[in-house]
Design a protein around this motif. Structure first.
Motif, PDB file in Angstrom:
ATOM      1  N   ALA A 113       0.831  -1.205   0.000  1.00 37.78           N
ATOM      2  CA  ALA A 113       0.000   0.000   0.000  1.00 37.78           C
ATOM      3  C   ALA A 113       0.862   1.251   0.000  1.00 37.78           C
ATOM      4  CB  ALA A 113      -0.934  -0.007   1.210  1.00 37.78           C
ATOM      5  N   SER A 114       1.936   1.260   0.798  1.00 40.43           N
ATOM      6  CA  SER A 114       2.802   2.436   0.870  1.00 40.43           C
ATOM      7  C   SER A 114       3.481   2.702  -0.471  1.00 40.43           C
ATOM      8  CB  SER A 114       3.850   2.224   1.971  1.00 40.43           C
ATOM      9  OG  SER A 114       4.764   3.298   2.002  1.00 40.43           O
ATOM     10  N   VAL A 115       4.048   1.656  -1.073  1.00 44.46           N
ATOM     11  CA  VAL A 115       4.752   1.837  -2.342  1.00 44.46           C
ATOM     12  C   VAL A 115       3.771   2.127  -3.477  1.00 44.46           C
ATOM     13  CG1 VAL A 115       6.230   0.714  -4.040  1.00 44.46           C
ATOM     14  CG2 VAL A 115       6.689   0.420  -1.596  1.00 44.46           C
ATOM     15  N   TRP A 123       3.160   9.971  -9.712  1.00 49.58           N
ATOM     16  CA  TRP A 123       3.379   9.454 -11.065  1.00 49.58           C
ATOM     17  C   TRP A 123       3.726  10.549 -12.063  1.00 49.58           C
ATOM     18  CZ3 TRP A 123       3.975   4.664 -12.898  1.00 49.58           C
ATOM     19  CH2 TRP A 123       3.929   4.472 -14.282  1.00 49.58           C
ATOM     20  N   SER A 124       3.083  11.706 -11.940  1.00 49.37           N
ATOM     21  CA  SER A 124       3.295  12.772 -12.926  1.00 49.37           C
ATOM     22  C   SER A 124       4.497  13.646 -12.610  1.00 49.37           C
ATOM     23  CB  SER A 124       2.048  13.664 -13.000  1.00 49.37           C
ATOM     24  OG  SER A 124       1.781  14.239 -11.725  1.00 49.37           O
ATOM     25  N   ASP A 125       5.093  13.505 -11.427  1.00 46.63           N
ATOM     26  CA  ASP A 125       6.172  14.393 -11.010  1.00 46.63           C
ATOM     27  C   ASP A 125       7.537  13.716 -10.970  1.00 46.63           C
ATOM     28  OD1 ASP A 125       4.245  16.320 -10.707  1.00 46.63           O
ATOM     29  OD2 ASP A 125       3.984  15.931  -8.568  1.00 46.63           O
ATOM     30  N   GLN A 126       7.601  12.404 -10.674  1.00 42.75           N
ATOM     31  CA  GLN A 126       8.880  11.746 -10.491  1.00 42.75           C
ATOM     32  C   GLN A 126       8.916  10.437 -11.251  1.00 42.75           C
ATOM     33  OE1 GLN A 126       9.696  11.205  -6.382  1.00 42.75           O
ATOM     34  NE2 GLN A 126       9.287  13.330  -5.805  1.00 42.75           N
ATOM     35  N   ARG A 127      10.106   9.907 -11.346  1.00 42.52           N
ATOM     36  CA  ARG A 127      10.269   8.608 -11.951  1.00 42.52           C
ATOM     37  C   ARG A 127       9.842   7.524 -10.976  1.00 42.52           C
ATOM     38  NH1 ARG A 127      16.353   9.372 -14.060  1.00 42.52           N
ATOM     39  NH2 ARG A 127      16.444  10.351 -12.008  1.00 42.52           N
ATOM     40  N   PRO A 128       9.068   6.518 -11.375  1.00 46.01           N
ATOM     41  CA  PRO A 128       8.542   5.493 -10.463  1.00 46.01           C
ATOM     42  C   PRO A 128       9.633   4.715  -9.744  1.00 46.01           C
ATOM     43  CG  PRO A 128       7.398   5.448 -12.570  1.00 46.01           C
ATOM     44  CD  PRO A 128       8.551   6.370 -12.738  1.00 46.01           C
ATOM     45  N   VAL A 129      10.774   4.485 -10.400  1.00 48.55           N
ATOM     46  CA  VAL A 129      11.834   3.686  -9.772  1.00 48.55           C
ATOM     47  C   VAL A 129      12.358   4.382  -8.520  1.00 48.55           C
ATOM     48  CG1 VAL A 129      14.118   2.684 -10.102  1.00 48.55           C
ATOM     49  CG2 VAL A 129      12.443   2.626 -11.966  1.00 48.55           C
ATOM     50  N   LEU A 130      12.563   5.704  -8.619  1.00 51.34           N
ATOM     51  CA  LEU A 130      13.049   6.438  -7.456  1.00 51.34           C
ATOM     52  C   LEU A 130      12.032   6.410  -6.323  1.00 51.34           C
ATOM     53  CD1 LEU A 130      14.671   9.562  -9.169  1.00 51.34           C
ATOM     54  CD2 LEU A 130      15.808   7.555  -8.188  1.00 51.34           C
ATOM     55  N   VAL A 131      10.760   6.513  -6.651  1.00 53.13           N
ATOM     56  CA  VAL A 131       9.720   6.468  -5.612  1.00 53.13           C
ATOM     57  C   VAL A 131       9.706   5.109  -4.926  1.00 53.13           C
ATOM     58  CG1 VAL A 131       7.231   6.602  -5.194  1.00 53.13           C
ATOM     59  CG2 VAL A 131       8.323   8.185  -6.795  1.00 53.13           C
ATOM     60  N   ILE A 132       9.839   4.047  -5.704  1.00 46.67           N
ATOM     61  CA  ILE A 132       9.824   2.703  -5.121  1.00 46.67           C
ATOM     62  C   ILE A 132      11.014   2.503  -4.184  1.00 46.67           C
ATOM     63  CG2 ILE A 132      10.012   0.257  -5.658  1.00 46.67           C
ATOM     64  CD1 ILE A 132       8.439   0.809  -8.218  1.00 46.67           C
ATOM     65  N   VAL A 133      12.201   2.920  -4.630  1.00 45.11           N
ATOM     66  CA  VAL A 133      13.399   2.748  -3.799  1.00 45.11           C
ATOM     67  C   VAL A 133      13.289   3.559  -2.519  1.00 45.11           C
ATOM     68  CG1 VAL A 133      15.878   3.133  -3.683  1.00 45.11           C
ATOM     69  CG2 VAL A 133      14.853   2.188  -5.766  1.00 45.11           C
ATOM     70  N   PHE A 134      12.919   4.818  -2.658  1.00 46.66           N
ATOM     71  CA  PHE A 134      12.820   5.680  -1.489  1.00 46.66           C
ATOM     72  C   PHE A 134      11.728   5.192  -0.530  1.00 46.66           C
ATOM     73  CE2 PHE A 134      11.498   9.519   0.786  1.00 46.66           C
ATOM     74  CZ  PHE A 134      12.716   9.960   1.257  1.00 46.66           C
ATOM     75  N   SER A 135      10.585   4.787  -1.032  1.00 46.88           N
ATOM     76  CA  SER A 135       9.500   4.301  -0.173  1.00 46.88           C
ATOM     77  C   SER A 135       9.884   3.014   0.545  1.00 46.88           C
ATOM     78  CB  SER A 135       8.239   4.075  -1.008  1.00 46.88           C
ATOM     79  OG  SER A 135       7.803   5.275  -1.613  1.00 46.88           O
ATOM     80  N   THR A 136      10.619   2.147  -0.154  1.00 55.19           N
ATOM     81  CA  THR A 136      11.045   0.892   0.473  1.00 55.19           C
ATOM     82  C   THR A 136      11.986   1.152   1.640  1.00 55.19           C
ATOM     83  OG1 THR A 136      10.809  -0.293  -1.615  1.00 55.19           O
ATOM     84  CG2 THR A 136      12.186  -1.317   0.083  1.00 55.19           C
ATOM     85  N   LEU A 137      12.972   2.005   1.410  1.00 61.87           N
ATOM     86  CA  LEU A 137      13.912   2.311   2.484  1.00 61.87           C
ATOM     87  C   LEU A 137      13.217   2.966   3.675  1.00 61.87           C
ATOM     88  CD1 LEU A 137      16.946   3.610   0.399  1.00 61.87           C
ATOM     89  CD2 LEU A 137      16.711   1.401   1.531  1.00 61.87           C
ATOM     90  N   MET A 138      12.326   3.891   3.417  1.00 66.75           N
ATOM     91  CA  MET A 138      11.611   4.556   4.508  1.00 66.75           C
ATOM     92  C   MET A 138      10.710   3.574   5.258  1.00 66.75           C
ATOM     93  SD  MET A 138      12.673   7.593   4.737  1.00 66.75           S
ATOM     94  CE  MET A 138      11.430   8.230   5.863  1.00 66.75           C
ATOM     95  N   PHE A 139      10.082   2.663   4.535  1.00 62.98           N
ATOM     96  CA  PHE A 139       9.220   1.686   5.201  1.00 62.98           C
ATOM     97  C   PHE A 139      10.039   0.762   6.100  1.00 62.98           C
ATOM     98  CE2 PHE A 139       6.799  -2.269   5.464  1.00 62.98           C
ATOM     99  CZ  PHE A 139       5.545  -1.797   5.808  1.00 62.98           C
ATOM    100  N   LEU A 140      11.196   0.335   5.615  1.00 61.67           N
ATOM    101  CA  LEU A 140      12.051  -0.523   6.444  1.00 61.67           C
ATOM    102  C   LEU A 140      12.508   0.198   7.706  1.00 61.67           C
ATOM    103  CD1 LEU A 140      14.268  -2.238   3.724  1.00 61.67           C
ATOM    104  CD2 LEU A 140      12.434  -3.288   5.056  1.00 61.67           C
ATOM    105  N   ALA A 141      12.883   1.453   7.560  1.00 56.00           N
ATOM    106  CA  ALA A 141      13.429   2.193   8.696  1.00 56.00           C
ATOM    107  C   ALA A 141      12.365   2.606   9.692  1.00 56.00           C
ATOM    108  CB  ALA A 141      14.192   3.425   8.196  1.00 56.00           C
ATOM    109  N   THR A 142      11.199   3.025   9.228  1.00 58.24           N
ATOM    110  CA  THR A 142      10.189   3.599  10.128  1.00 58.24           C
ATOM    111  C   THR A 142       9.111   2.615  10.543  1.00 58.24           C
ATOM    112  OG1 THR A 142       8.860   4.367   8.246  1.00 58.24           O
ATOM    113  CG2 THR A 142      10.526   5.869   9.114  1.00 58.24           C
ATOM    114  N   THR A 143       8.992   1.470   9.880  1.00 57.20           N
ATOM    115  CA  THR A 143       7.907   0.545  10.192  1.00 57.20           C
ATOM    116  C   THR A 143       8.416  -0.851  10.538  1.00 57.20           C
ATOM    117  OG1 THR A 143       6.511   1.767   8.636  1.00 57.20           O
ATOM    118  CG2 THR A 143       5.706  -0.371   9.384  1.00 57.20           C
ATOM    119  N   VAL A 144       9.240  -1.430   9.686  1.00 59.60           N
ATOM    120  CA  VAL A 144       9.686  -2.806   9.916  1.00 59.60           C
ATOM    121  C   VAL A 144      10.580  -2.911  11.151  1.00 59.60           C
ATOM    122  CG1 VAL A 144      10.999  -4.726   8.936  1.00 59.60           C
ATOM    123  CG2 VAL A 144       9.441  -3.407   7.486  1.00 59.60           C
ATOM    124  N   MET A 145      11.551  -2.018  11.292  1.00 60.01           N
ATOM    125  CA  MET A 145      12.461  -2.097  12.431  1.00 60.01           C
ATOM    126  C   MET A 145      11.734  -1.902  13.766  1.00 60.01           C
ATOM    127  SD  MET A 145      15.117  -3.067  11.038  1.00 60.01           S
ATOM    128  CE  MET A 145      16.013  -3.131  12.580  1.00 60.01           C
TER     129      MET A 145
END
Length: 552
Positions: A113-115, A123-145
């Motif tokens: 859901a987050s990603v 979608w209209s402002d950034q490249r999807p790959v960067l959003v996926i990478v950044f969202s994944t790292l933030m989710f790991l740091a702020t939620t999974v840990m």
């Protein structure tokens, strides 16, 4: 529907303390969310929505840990002010969701859901790959840990609680087994005493009764036989009482009419002294002080001290004079029995268990007193006991059971244990001497590493975005209207950056049918406004270029 979403509910009910804590958390997170919305130039409607989302998610996290986690992950891309609640909700979900599979499912759904919604929102402002990478790292740091840390802490606390309950159950079971073993042993001893001693004492009583009425006996002999018969009858009464105690485990009082001269207390001492005199023994008894009442245990202990001392004198110092003295002092009763050296040969072989004085000392100790026994200077023997007034019976003392445990007599509660020591022992056995510390340090190090990765990726993204979004005034002036679109784009950055999102629509109206490229000035941009260079193309040529100020 019971098999559907019921597993998402947490086990904790709402309490006044929990509500107060959630209110404070909601207030803190809402204030932090307002700051995030202010930095992101959020509208009033979006800011209000973030505050409402923070409050609702915080208050519902105890009952619906997985639902709130997934919901927060879905709305945080659209409501940046609610993003910080992911830390709290990750901790709550890791602690409260029952089952590893269910927890894994909840966190996977929250990640998707987050990603997914993050990519959709940007979608209209950034490249999807960067959003996926950044969202994944933030989710790991702020939620999974936080979820992993809280789950480890919760499982460890649950394990200790289960060990405490198990230990209490084992202690109760061991106490029951010990009680049953003692009861069986008492019943066996009672049966043996009844079968062996009961028969012998009954024969003694019958034969002495028949001998007492023999007309050939003198009066003195008849009195001695009468004393013997009374002693055998009293012994039968006491044997029956002891057998009852061993069988039932409680001490029942002997009826007065059956006790006779063998009354088990200070009042019965005169009777056994008189019986000894009737048997021809020189016994003198003196009482000094003001008589005071004693509790039953002390009263009986005084009687037993005199009885055992007289018995020892009969066996080991036959014919010696005996002095019995009772002194009522201020705080205790002193019982003293002394005999002189033997006047003649002993009575021959006597049966002795060798435990009489030991039993007297233990009986006196249990009521808070003491017994001393030893030889005198003239060759005699002396037994003295000190018994306090008002002492509690032996049932109030601590006693060791058959399993080596210490417990209060008459209490079914398990003894207190040092749970801190048990905690340390579990940590040593489960994960080595520093296992618990290593686990906590590992989680902390992993969290720091992830945060460093997130910060590094953000910096790289920011630098790359700045390079794709800025030109100097000199580069702007070099571009001429009428040049081909290909030539102009080859000389300028591509403008694919979140820093230039929407800037082409913030200036003057664009020519109809054109495609525009908006770039920032690398020289005179300010905090509130930025200089924007806009290039508009049509039919493969640059048809217009504009320089204007736009708000950040």
């Amino acid at each position: 529907m019971r098999a559907g979403w019921d597993w998402l509910k947490g086990p904790e009910p709402w309490t006044r303390r929990a509500l107060a804590g959630d209110l404070v958390l909601a207030a803190v997170l809402a204030l932090l969310g307002l700051g995030v919305e202010e930095l992101d130039n959020g509208s009033v409607q979006r800011t209000a929505g973030s505050v409402v989302a923070v409050v609702l998610l915080t208050f519902l996290r105890r009952r619906l840990p997985a639902t709130t986690l997934i919901t927060a992950a879905a709305v945080s891309p659209f409501l940046p002010g609610s993003f910080l609640t992911m830390i709290l909700l990750g901790w709550s979900a890791g602690r409260r969701i029952v089952g590893v599979g269910r927890a894994l499912t909840a966190f996977v759904l929250a990640f998707l859901a987050s990603v997914g919604f993050g990519v959709l929102q940007a979608w209209s402002d950034q490249r999807p790959v960067l959003v996926i990478v950044f969202s994944t790292l933030m989710f790991l740091a702020t939620t999974v840990m936080p979820g992993l840390a809280s789950r480890y802490w919760s499982q460890r606390r649950t394990l200790l609680q289960a060990l405490q309950e198990r230990n209490g159950q084992l202690m109760r079971e061991s106490a029951m087994v010990a009680g049953q073993a003692r009861l069986r042993e008492r019943q066996r001893i009672a049966q043996d005493m009844h079968d062996s001693l009961g028969h012998q004492l009954a024969l003694i009583a019958v034969h002495t009764g028949a001998l007492e009425v023999d007309p050939q006996l003198t009066d003195r002999q008849r009195d001695a036989v009468g004393v013997l018969r009374q002693a055998s009858v009293a012994a039968m009464h006491e044997l029956r009482e002891v057998v009852g105690i061993l069988r039932d485990g409680v001490e029942a009082p002997v009826p007065v009419e059956e006790a006779g001269p063998a009354a088990r207390g200070v009042a019965g001492i005169a009777g056994i002294v008189e019986a000894a005199r009737s048997a021809g023994t020189d016994v003198r008894m003196t009482v000094s002080g003001r008589p005071r009442p004693l509790v039953a245990a002390c009263d009986h202990a005084a009687y037993r001290i005199v009885q055992e001392a007289l018995t020892n004198a009969y066996k080991h110092a036959s014919g010696a004079p005996i002095a019995v003295e009772l002194r009522y002092e201020e705080d205790s009763l002193v019982v003293e029995i002394a005999n002189g050296p033997a006047a003649g040969p002993g009575v021959g072989d006597v049966v002795s268990g060798g435990q009489g004085l030991t039993g007297l000392r233990e009986r006196a100790r249990l009521v808070g007193g003491m017994v001393h026994a030893g030889a005198t200077e003239g060759g005699g023997f002396r037994v003295a006991g000190v018994l306090p007034y008002g002492a509690e019976p032996a049932g109030a003392q601590d006693m060791a059971d058959d399993f080596g445990q210490r417990a209060q007599a008459g209490s079914a509660a398990a003894p207190a244990m040092d749970w801190a020591a048990l905690d340390r022992e579990l940590a040593v056995r489960a994960r080595g001497r520093a296992g618990g510390v290593a686990m906590g340090c590992g989680i902390a190090v992993a969290a720091v590493v992830l945060l460093v990765i997130v910060i590094g990726a953000g910096m790289v993204l920011l630098v790359g975005s700045a390079g794709n979004a800025m030109i100097s005034r000199e580069d702007y002036d070099k571009v001429r209207v009428g040049e081909s679109e290909e030539a102009v784009r080859n000389r300028l950055p591509d403008g694919e950056s979140f820093m230039t999102a929407g800037l082409d629509r913030k200036g003057p109206e664009r020519p109809e049918g054109t495609r525009c490229l908006a770039l920032l000035s690398s020289e005179d941009s300010q905090l509130a406004t930025s200089t924007v260079f806009r290039f508009c193309f049509k039919d493969g040529k640059l048809v217009e270029k504009q320089s204007y100020e736009a708000e950040q």
